[in-house]
Design a protein around this motif. Structure first.
Motif, PDB file in Angstrom:
ATOM      1  N   PHE A 447       0.979  -1.254   0.113  1.00  0.00           N
ATOM      2  CA  PHE A 447      -0.199  -0.009  -0.033  1.00  0.00           C
ATOM      3  C   PHE A 447       0.938   1.134   0.188  1.00  0.00           C
ATOM      4  O   PHE A 447       2.195   1.204   0.019  1.00  0.00           O
ATOM      5  CB  PHE A 447      -1.051  -0.088   1.256  1.00  0.00           C
ATOM      6  CG  PHE A 447      -0.322   0.025   2.431  1.00  0.00           C
ATOM      7  CD1 PHE A 447      -0.110   1.457   3.037  1.00  0.00           C
ATOM      8  CD2 PHE A 447       0.130  -0.967   3.215  1.00  0.00           C
ATOM      9  CE1 PHE A 447       0.500   1.471   4.375  1.00  0.00           C
ATOM     10  CE2 PHE A 447       0.783  -0.814   4.436  1.00  0.00           C
ATOM     11  CZ  PHE A 447       0.730   0.555   5.013  1.00  0.00           C
ATOM     12  N   GLN A 448       0.329   2.581  -0.314  1.00  0.00           N
ATOM     13  CA  GLN A 448       1.154   3.548  -0.286  1.00  0.00           C
ATOM     14  C   GLN A 448       1.128   4.325   0.864  1.00  0.00           C
ATOM     15  O   GLN A 448       0.344   4.273   1.837  1.00  0.00           O
ATOM     16  CB  GLN A 448       0.291   4.709  -1.432  1.00  0.00           C
ATOM     17  CG  GLN A 448       0.969   5.984  -1.507  1.00  0.00           C
ATOM     18  CD  GLN A 448       0.374   6.825  -2.622  1.00  0.00           C
ATOM     19  OE1 GLN A 448       0.462   6.635  -3.852  1.00  0.00           O
ATOM     20  NE2 GLN A 448      -0.688   7.681  -1.990  1.00  0.00           N
ATOM     21  N   TRP A 449       2.617   4.673   1.279  1.00  0.00           N
ATOM     22  CA  TRP A 449       2.487   5.165   2.560  1.00  0.00           C
ATOM     23  C   TRP A 449       3.319   6.606   2.074  1.00  0.00           C
ATOM     24  O   TRP A 449       4.395   6.898   1.432  1.00  0.00           O
ATOM     25  CB  TRP A 449       3.810   4.659   3.448  1.00  0.00           C
ATOM     26  CG  TRP A 449       3.876   5.004   4.788  1.00  0.00           C
ATOM     27  CD1 TRP A 449       2.979   4.473   5.770  1.00  0.00           C
ATOM     28  CD2 TRP A 449       4.607   6.129   5.258  1.00  0.00           C
ATOM     29  NE1 TRP A 449       3.381   5.000   6.998  1.00  0.00           N
ATOM     30  CE2 TRP A 449       4.392   6.202   6.877  1.00  0.00           C
ATOM     31  CE3 TRP A 449       5.733   6.915   4.729  1.00  0.00           C
ATOM     32  CZ2 TRP A 449       4.995   7.114   7.620  1.00  0.00           C
ATOM     33  CZ3 TRP A 449       6.272   7.671   5.721  1.00  0.00           C
ATOM     34  CH2 TRP A 449       6.079   7.794   7.184  1.00  0.00           C
ATOM     35  N   SER A 450       2.715   7.876   2.492  1.00  0.00           N
ATOM     36  CA  SER A 450       2.959   9.181   2.012  1.00  0.00           C
ATOM     37  C   SER A 450       3.592  10.292   3.022  1.00  0.00           C
ATOM     38  O   SER A 450       3.278   9.953   4.359  1.00  0.00           O
ATOM     39  CB  SER A 450       2.005  10.024   1.148  1.00  0.00           C
ATOM     40  OG  SER A 450       1.676   9.098   0.152  1.00  0.00           O
ATOM     41  N   GLY A 451       4.646  10.904   2.865  1.00  0.00           N
ATOM     42  CA  GLY A 451       5.166  11.670   3.834  1.00  0.00           C
ATOM     43  C   GLY A 451       5.423  12.914   3.432  1.00  0.00           C
ATOM     44  O   GLY A 451       5.578  13.414   1.975  1.00  0.00           O
ATOM     45  N   HIS A 452       5.590  14.133   4.099  1.00  0.00           N
ATOM     46  CA  HIS A 452       5.877  15.420   3.748  1.00  0.00           C
ATOM     47  C   HIS A 452       7.109  15.903   4.475  1.00  0.00           C
ATOM     48  O   HIS A 452       7.030  16.159   5.719  1.00  0.00           O
ATOM     49  CB  HIS A 452       4.758  16.231   4.071  1.00  0.00           C
ATOM     50  CG  HIS A 452       5.068  17.894   3.919  1.00  0.00           C
ATOM     51  ND1 HIS A 452       4.390  18.699   4.874  1.00  0.00           N
ATOM     52  CD2 HIS A 452       5.467  18.414   2.755  1.00  0.00           C
ATOM     53  CE1 HIS A 452       4.805  19.952   4.474  1.00  0.00           C
ATOM     54  NE2 HIS A 452       5.581  19.921   3.349  1.00  0.00           N
ATOM     55  N   ALA A 453       8.159  16.177   3.997  1.00  0.00           N
ATOM     56  CA  ALA A 453       9.485  16.543   4.655  1.00  0.00           C
ATOM     57  C   ALA A 453       9.580  18.249   4.440  1.00  0.00           C
ATOM     58  O   ALA A 453       9.505  18.710   3.397  1.00  0.00           O
ATOM     59  CB  ALA A 453      10.666  16.066   4.063  1.00  0.00           C
ATOM     60  N   PHE A 454       9.683  18.707   5.611  1.00  0.00           N
ATOM     61  CA  PHE A 454       9.670  20.208   5.593  1.00  0.00           C
ATOM     62  C   PHE A 454      10.684  20.681   6.899  1.00  0.00           C
ATOM     63  O   PHE A 454      10.978  19.851   7.838  1.00  0.00           O
ATOM     64  CB  PHE A 454       8.235  20.745   6.032  1.00  0.00           C
ATOM     65  CG  PHE A 454       7.783  20.336   7.201  1.00  0.00           C
ATOM     66  CD1 PHE A 454       7.831  21.109   8.144  1.00  0.00           C
ATOM     67  CD2 PHE A 454       7.152  19.334   7.440  1.00  0.00           C
ATOM     68  CE1 PHE A 454       7.306  21.021   9.520  1.00  0.00           C
ATOM     69  CE2 PHE A 454       6.564  18.699   8.625  1.00  0.00           C
ATOM     70  CZ  PHE A 454       6.784  19.812   9.648  1.00  0.00           C
ATOM     71  N   ASN A 455      11.365  21.835   6.648  1.00  0.00           N
ATOM     72  CA  ASN A 455      12.130  22.536   7.581  1.00  0.00           C
ATOM     73  C   ASN A 455      11.061  22.996   8.651  1.00  0.00           C
ATOM     74  O   ASN A 455      10.398  23.654   8.406  1.00  0.00           O
ATOM     75  CB  ASN A 455      12.617  23.683   6.866  1.00  0.00           C
ATOM     76  CG  ASN A 455      13.686  24.561   7.749  1.00  0.00           C
ATOM     77  OD1 ASN A 455      13.659  24.559   8.986  1.00  0.00           O
ATOM     78  ND2 ASN A 455      14.901  24.713   7.265  1.00  0.00           N
ATOM     79  N   VAL A 456      11.410  22.420   9.963  1.00  0.00           N
ATOM     80  CA  VAL A 456      10.651  22.723  10.933  1.00  0.00           C
ATOM     81  C   VAL A 456      10.609  24.001  11.482  1.00  0.00           C
ATOM     82  O   VAL A 456       9.918  24.767  12.233  1.00  0.00           O
ATOM     83  CB  VAL A 456      11.144  21.846  12.262  1.00  0.00           C
ATOM     84  CG1 VAL A 456      12.413  22.366  12.704  1.00  0.00           C
ATOM     85  CG2 VAL A 456      10.041  21.797  13.236  1.00  0.00           C
ATOM     86  N   VAL A 457      11.540  24.947  11.114  1.00  0.00           N
ATOM     87  CA  VAL A 457      11.782  26.251  11.433  1.00  0.00           C
ATOM     88  C   VAL A 457      11.211  27.243  10.382  1.00  0.00           C
ATOM     89  O   VAL A 457      10.344  28.100  10.789  1.00  0.00           O
ATOM     90  CB  VAL A 457      13.406  26.596  11.596  1.00  0.00           C
ATOM     91  CG1 VAL A 457      13.753  28.280  11.826  1.00  0.00           C
ATOM     92  CG2 VAL A 457      14.219  25.912  12.498  1.00  0.00           C
ATOM     93  N   SER A 458      11.293  26.839   9.249  1.00  0.00           N
ATOM     94  CA  SER A 458      10.934  27.985   8.110  1.00  0.00           C
ATOM     95  C   SER A 458       9.618  27.397   7.367  1.00  0.00           C
ATOM     96  O   SER A 458       8.583  27.985   6.750  1.00  0.00           O
ATOM     97  CB  SER A 458      11.713  28.129   7.059  1.00  0.00           C
ATOM     98  OG  SER A 458      12.082  26.947   6.388  1.00  0.00           O
ATOM     99  N   GLY A 459       9.274  25.986   7.456  1.00  0.00           N
ATOM    100  CA  GLY A 459       8.252  25.337   7.038  1.00  0.00           C
ATOM    101  C   GLY A 459       8.388  25.103   5.412  1.00  0.00           C
ATOM    102  O   GLY A 459       7.337  24.618   4.882  1.00  0.00           O
ATOM    103  N   LEU A 460       9.380  25.525   4.772  1.00  0.00           N
ATOM    104  CA  LEU A 460       9.759  25.205   3.541  1.00  0.00           C
ATOM    105  C   LEU A 460       9.801  23.820   3.354  1.00  0.00           C
ATOM    106  O   LEU A 460      10.453  22.899   3.896  1.00  0.00           O
ATOM    107  CB  LEU A 460      10.977  25.936   3.116  1.00  0.00           C
ATOM    108  CG  LEU A 460      10.775  27.471   3.154  1.00  0.00           C
ATOM    109  CD1 LEU A 460      12.088  28.163   2.786  1.00  0.00           C
ATOM    110  CD2 LEU A 460       9.406  27.799   2.137  1.00  0.00           C
TER     111      LEU A 460
END
Length: 649
Positions: A447-460
């Protein structure tokens, strides 16, 4: 794209010369046709030699109608009808010829059996084969070996057919135009397929890509995809599991060549990326590392985009056409490595087509006429061994396979549900059909496992490397999160201990070990947030999965994913760290202080033995003095047993 490069027939002159060999056998004085019949027959041969097979068939049919006892006419009729794919008529024509001259079996018996097999008359073909003498059957010839094995397999499999029921795909995808070559996303509810636009289903129109989505069990046509379709033909799509990479085939034409594209051979592979900002595919690029001056088509992309399988047709040193399955691996640079031909376990002297790598990464479906089968192209499944080698393929059997050509198979991520293209409802107009694979032919469910990697300080968004490993530390899937939005999607095998690692040289790494369950698969549309902390002085990396022997500072001799990830970080970043050991409250404080310090020392020793200098590390043991949560349950005590890595310089 629907027609294989190697389906082009041999030139008429060669066919005519082969036929003339049969004439020399037939002219033995036993039967003399009338002059009118002979004249018509001679005209049929001349038409054949002049590359007019249609006229030749018409004239030889008239000769047979005038003289049904004319052996040579039946033989030419058999050859001409074989050329146009009418194997039933061809087999009957040769049967008529053999009945007229039983002695001809010594010369044409093997050919006769092949035509009967191709027309689905398996029992009769095997009976005749068993009646042929050893002088006729050459056990050292691979084509004779293949035909005998195919006859035995065919008779057995039609006696024990699989319980399979196919039905047209539900929804509005199928139309009066031809639909074929589906490519399914790992989410299971989206696909890209090829549609023939502005034609009557017999390959006169233009091929374009369309998208469809499944809603409440019905597949809805979402229209042509944006950014790829042109006035030329686009075919044989293959998508990365999340649909953000699309690889397809485009071919040159006599009139326009490749049009706006640049090509190397008669058909080439191209790749394009999905742009989440513009919601369309970007301009495609020619995969020059894979393409040659010959013919490359029918790609299949692994769910993580790291491997590609495709078909290449080229002439060997003897001038013979070879059509095999090749593969390549994507390098760290993003380019494709030099492609390699799959071993002879998969490839044969015959044709291999339509490779489809299932999202589990270990199951390959493909079509071939070079393995024992029911005639024409049959569908097969091959699996990887524990050593990573492809094992002998298995024929999908009857009724999935027939005496015709089968291909365009796609298997859903659940490993059970499958799609294929067929014109069985409306000859000449391909539609998409679905069925349930027999259990022994199924792939492993993912099955599909999705994630969102982002800078915890800037949110970028962060363009991070994402890897899924099994319990032995072997990478199963890997990709790079999209730099435009930080998103990634990977196929996950449920009920297996897995480790997810997300890393970037400038950030503290993310590590998670878990056993996916079916309930998590049902929530595959959920996106997991992956906060990435910039790697700077004061950053704390929390290691929860460093395994020690019980009440000991000795590292367990098991795969240590967090230590390997920490090592990779230190090898790539010029930083100094403090290694701090923590325990729960079980035991005396003095014992825990000593144990935590010794465990921190073990971590530093591991790092030093793998190339990290001693002066880049400081050691500290805090025992149970700084718990994260109260030590009032076994679960909480497990959280407090940890190793912290603090960046100090």
């Amino acid at each position: 794209m629907r027609k294989s490069m190697c389906k082009y027939q041999a030139c008429l002159l060669v066919g005519a010369l082969l036929f003339l060999v049969s004439l020399s056998y037939g002219q033995d004085g036993m039967h003399k046709p009338s002059k009118k019949t002979q004249k018509g027959f001679d005209a049929a041969v001349e038409a054949y030699m002049a590359n007019d097979a249609g006229l030749a068939l018409e004239l030889v049919s008239e000769a047979i109608e005038r003289d049904p006892l004319y052996f040579d006419a039946w033989m030419l009729h058999a050859q001409l009808t074989e050329r146009i794919g009418d194997f039933g008529t061809s087999a009957q024509s040769m049967s008529n010829a053999m009945e007229l001259k039983p002695a001809a079996r010594e010369k044409w018996g093997v050919k006769w059996c092949g035509l009967l097999h191709r027309s689905g008359q398996y029992i009769k073909a095997l009976e005749i084969w068993d009646s042929l003498s050893d002088d006729v059957i050459d056990a050292s010839r691979t084509d004779h070996q293949l035909l005998e094995a195919s006859l035995l397999f065919s008779v057995q499999t039609i006696a024990e057919p699989e319980d399979v029921v196919a039905s047209p795909l539900k929804g509005d995808v199928n139309t009066n135009s031809a639909e074929y070559y589906p490519a399914i996303f790992v989410s299971s509810d989206r696909m890209i397929f090829t549609r023939q636009v502005g034609a009557d289903g017999r390959f006169q129109g233009q091929e374009d890509f369309y998208e469809a989505r499944e809603v409440n069990g019905l597949w809805q046509d979402m229209g042509p995809i944006r950014g790829v379709n042109t006035r030329g033909n686009e075919g044989a799509p293959a998508v990365r599991g999340d649909g953000r990479r699309l690889i397809f085939t485009a071919c040159e034409t006599l009139k326009d060549g490749y049009g706006p594209r640049q090509g190397k051979g008669s058909c080439d592979l191209f790749e394009t990326r999905w742009n989440p900002s513009t919601q369309r595919y970007e301009e495609e690029v020619n995969l020059s590392a894979l393409n040659t001056r010959y013919w490359e088509s029918q790609p299949s992309l692994s769910a993580d985009g790291s491997q590609i399988f495709f078909v290449r047709a080229q002439r060997n040193e003897a001038g013979e056409m070879e059509q095999d399955i090749w593969f390549s691996t994507r390098l760290n640079s993003g380019e494709w490595d030099k492609p390699q031909r799959l071993t002879d376990t998969i490839n044969t002297p015959g044709r291999e087509e339509n490779p489809v790598l299932h999202p589990d990464g270990n199951t390959l479906y493909f079509a071939s006429d070079g393995h024992p089968g029911l005639g024409g192209l049959d569908l097969f499944v091959a699996r990887k061994s524990e050593a990573g080698e492809w094992m002998a393929p298995v024929n999908l059997g009857c009724p999935i396979n027939t005496n015709g050509d089968e291909n365009s198979l796609q298997v859903f991520p659940n490993g059970r549900r499958a799609l294929f293209a067929s014109d069985r409802n409306q000859p000449g107009n391909l539609d998409l059909w679905e069925f349930e694979l027999p259990e022994k032919m199924q792939a492993e469910e993912v099955f599909q496992w999705s994630g969102h990697a982002f800078n915890v300080v800037s949110g970028l968004p962060v363009q991070a490397e994402v890897v899924v490993l099994n319990s032995a530390g072997v990478p199963l899937f890997q990709m790079v999160s999209d730099p435009k939005d930080g998103m990634f999607s990977l196929p996950i095998v449920k009920d297996e201990v897995l480790t997810l690692q997300v890393s970037h040289p400038n950030y503290a790494f993310y590590n998670r070990s878990w056993v996916p369950r079916k309930s998590e698969a049902d929530r595959s549309n959920v996106v997991v947030e992956i906060p990435m902390t910039p790697l700077e002085v004061g950053t704390v990396l929390l290691l929860r999965d460093v395994h020690f022997e019980t009440n000991s500072a000795m590292l367990d001799e098991v795969f240590q994913p967090e230590l390997k990830q920490l090592l990779t970080t230190l090898l790539g970043a010029n930083i100094r760290i403090q290694i701090v050991g923590h325990t729960d409250d079980q035991g005396t404080e003095g014992f825990n202080i000593e144990l935590s310090k010794n465990r921190a020392t073990s971590v530093s020793t591991y790092l030093h033995s793998n190339g990290i200098e001693w002066d880049r590390m400081e050691i500290l043991g805090k025992g149970s003095l700084e718990p994260l949560v109260p030590n009032d349950s076994e679960a909480n005590r497990a959280l407090n047993r940890r190793t912290e890595i603090i960046v100090i310089d």
